[in-house]
Design a protein around this motif. Structure first.
Motif, PDB file in Angstrom:
ATOM      1  N   GLY A   1      52.064  37.988  31.365  1.00 13.57           N
ATOM      2  CA  GLY A   1      52.282  38.807  32.545  1.00 13.57           C
ATOM      3  C   GLY A   1      51.162  39.804  32.782  1.00 13.57           C
ATOM      4  N   ALA A   2      50.524  39.699  33.962  1.00 11.39           N
ATOM      5  CA  ALA A   2      49.423  40.604  34.306  1.00 11.39           C
ATOM      6  C   ALA A   2      49.890  41.668  35.288  1.00 11.39           C
TER       7      ALA A   2
ATOM      8  N   GLU B   1      49.013  34.796  33.604  1.00 18.79           N
ATOM      9  CA  GLU B   1      49.718  35.300  34.790  1.00 18.79           C
ATOM     10  C   GLU B   1      50.108  34.125  35.678  1.00 18.79           C
ATOM     11  N   LYS B   2      51.382  34.064  36.050  1.00 16.26           N
ATOM     12  CA  LYS B   2      51.865  32.927  36.841  1.00 16.26           C
ATOM     13  C   LYS B   2      51.349  32.951  38.277  1.00 16.26           C
TER      14      LYS B   2
ATOM     15  N   GLU C   1      56.851  40.303  31.240  1.00 11.05           N
ATOM     16  CA  GLU C   1      57.160  39.507  32.426  1.00 11.05           C
ATOM     17  C   GLU C   1      57.877  40.294  33.519  1.00 11.05           C
TER      18      GLU C   1
ATOM     19  N   PRO D   1      44.913  33.679  35.547  1.00 11.12           N
ATOM     20  CA  PRO D   1      45.938  33.587  36.596  1.00 11.12           C
ATOM     21  C   PRO D   1      46.214  32.136  36.946  1.00 11.12           C
TER      22      PRO D   1
ATOM     23  N   ILE E   1      41.649  36.741  31.059  1.00  9.15           N
ATOM     24  CA  ILE E   1      42.796  36.709  31.958  1.00  9.15           C
ATOM     25  C   ILE E   1      42.817  35.367  32.672  1.00  9.15           C
TER      26      ILE E   1
ATOM     27  N   VAL F   1      45.746  37.801  40.083  1.00 15.02           N
ATOM     28  CA  VAL F   1      46.398  39.019  39.601  1.00 15.02           C
ATOM     29  C   VAL F   1      46.834  39.844  40.810  1.00 15.02           C
TER      30      VAL F   1
ATOM     31  N   CYS G   1      46.916  46.541  40.082  1.00 15.25           N
ATOM     32  CA  CYS G   1      46.817  45.495  39.058  1.00 15.25           C
ATOM     33  C   CYS G   1      45.473  44.785  39.127  1.00 15.25           C
TER      34      CYS G   1
END
Length: 228
Positions: free
Chosen positions: A18-19, A47-48, A187, A137, A135, A52, A121
């Motif tokens: 989770g970002a 990150e889903k 999350e 995404p 990171i 971000v 973010c």
């Protein structure tokens, strides 16, 4: 017979799921502590969202005190905190009228900033990457991985190229396993993997259950020149 899908794996010291503000702040602080200790610590954030901030559409009023502890030079580093709170109002709304109520201390936002959490973010992600955080995404954590002794080994990202019928397509790519010494689940309040971990280890056993509130917001598009 079910076909076994082999997945590639990568090893990190810490994997953060989770970002959002919590996950990115965790990654930044870990890198800061590693630098202070003169050691290398590999940190990965998945990150889903496609980028971000893509899943954080909320506006917010933020107290910058904690941000000042994490990144003391945030003002000169271009943090998206530009609109300070100038006044507070608390209104009781009826069908035809609005009654002004006293502003209690807990609603006093003097010194705070009105911000976009998505923009914050994205800026935090830039700071994290400048410290060496990786990171990714667009990669949703789909599964918690466990060691034989029951401790968390890491996470696996979801498979890509799966059709609506659940069958693989010609675009199929298996998910990736991310192993870590420590896995941080950031999350949000209803994260699916977080719920699994809470249930598996009975983490709520001696804790007060989380409570939730419903907020209603409007998003206005204001013509250029009519806002600051």
């Amino acid at each position: 017979m079910t076909e076994t899908i082999e997945r590639d794996s990568m090893q990190y010291d810490v994997v953060v799921v989770g970002a959002g503000p919590a996950g990115l702040s965790t990654a930044i602080r870990l890198k800061q502590l590693a630098q202070q200790a003169g050691r290398e610590t590999s940190v990965c954030v998945v990150e889903k969202g496609s980028e971000v901030g893509a899943h954080i559409l909320s506006g917010a009023v933020i107290d910058p005190a904690v941000l000042s502890e994490l990144l003391p030079e945030w003002k000169t580093q271009g943090a998206p905190l530009t609109r300070s709170v100038t006044a507070d109002q608390v209104l009781f709304l009826t069908q035809n009228k609005a009654y002004k109520l006293p502003v209690t201390p807990n609603f006093n936002n003097h010194g705070n900033y009105i911000i976009s959490l998505g923009a914050l973010c994205r800026w935090l992600a830039e700071q994290a990457e400048s410290l060496g955080v990786e990171i990714y995404p667009g990669f949703a954590a789909a599964e918690v991985l466990y060691h034989p002794d029951g401790s968390v080994k890491g996470i696996a990202t979801g498979n890509m190229g799966v059709g609506k019928d659940g069958e693989t397509t010609e675009m199929f790519q298996p998910g990736m396993e991310l192993w870590a010494q420590q896995t941080v689940f950031a999350e949000g309040c209803r994260g699916s993997l977080s719920q699994q971990v809470i249930q598996k280890y009975a983490l709520e056993r001696d804790s007060q259950p989380q409570t939730y509130g419903i907020g209603i917001k409007e998003i206005w598009e204001v013509p250029a020149g009519q806002c600051q």
